[in-house]
Write a protein that holds these residues in place. Structure first.
Motif, mmCIF file in Angstrom:
data_model
loop_
_atom_site.group_PDB
_atom_site.id
_atom_site.type_symbol
_atom_site.label_atom_id
_atom_site.label_comp_id
_atom_site.label_asym_id
_atom_site.label_seq_id
_atom_site.Cartn_x
_atom_site.Cartn_y
_atom_site.Cartn_z
ATOM 1 N N GLU A 22 47.656 50.028 45.645
ATOM 2 C CA GLU A 22 46.634 49.762 44.628
ATOM 3 C C GLU A 22 47.209 50.163 43.281
ATOM 4 O OE1 GLU A 22 42.765 51.295 45.406
ATOM 5 O OE2 GLU A 22 42.784 50.602 47.484
ATOM 6 N N THR A 35 44.346 44.785 37.788
ATOM 7 C CA THR A 35 44.613 45.466 39.055
ATOM 8 C C THR A 35 45.532 44.622 39.930
ATOM 9 O OG1 THR A 35 42.662 44.486 40.090
ATOM 10 C CG2 THR A 35 42.388 46.667 39.069
ATOM 11 N N THR A 37 46.386 44.589 44.156
ATOM 12 C CA THR A 37 46.084 45.131 45.474
ATOM 13 C C THR A 37 46.921 44.367 46.488
ATOM 14 O OG1 THR A 37 43.826 45.592 44.788
ATOM 15 C CG2 THR A 37 44.258 45.609 47.140
#
Length: 163
Positions: A22, A35, A37
């Protein structure tokens, strides 16, 4: 902070396997956050792992400014000098260019990587057998970023027996 560190005697043995990833990417100049992931797999390059080095393959989804797209990268983690610093690694980009050294024998390492007019400074911290973090600070004429990545060993990946 010293109590939080987990020394690693052999970085390649520690990293081998699969990790959940992450990452938060923060553009400090524009105050924008994205972000990533996904997963990172460290698999043997040549010869028995980890002596021959590890291939680092990261894949997942990167979300930035309202758009999500697949993302991946590949690095090569090679053994550091056995005579001078056993248990360390040298990291290269997939095309063979040097990226940085990595020494986690204290559980913490700082690495610099100059790239054109930018400086990438990475801070690596190991918390335990299944958890570590990198924080890259990128500064330059066109960049002002902080990339914070948390790695957790995947449930189907075994941790090394010792540090």
């Amino acid at each position: 902070m010293r109590g939080e560190l987990w020394p690693v005697s052999d970085v390649l043995a520690y990293l081998a396997g699969r990790w959940q990833v992450e990452r938060t990417v923060r553009d400090l100049a524009d105050d924008v956050t994205g972000t990533f992931t996904g997963t990172t797999e460290f698999t043997p390059l040549d010869g028995p792992a980890p002596q021959g080095g590890l291939l680092h393959f990261e894949s997942g989804v990167f979300a930035w400014r309202g758009t999500s797209r697949p993302a991946e990268r590949t690095l090569r983690y090679l053994p550091g000098s056995k005579d001078e610093t056993p248990g360390t690694a040298v990291v290269h980009f997939s095309d063979g260019r040097f990226f940085h050294g990595l020494d986690l024998r204290t559980g913490h390492h700082i690495a610099d990587h100059p790239c054109s007019a930018d400086l990438y400074r990475g801070e690596f911290t190991v918390y335990d057998a299944g958890r570590w973090r990198t924080v890259w600070r990128v500064k330059g004429p066109a960049k002002d970023l902080r990339l914070t990545t948390d790695y957790r060993r995947a449930a189907d990946s075994t941790a090394p027996d010792d540090r």
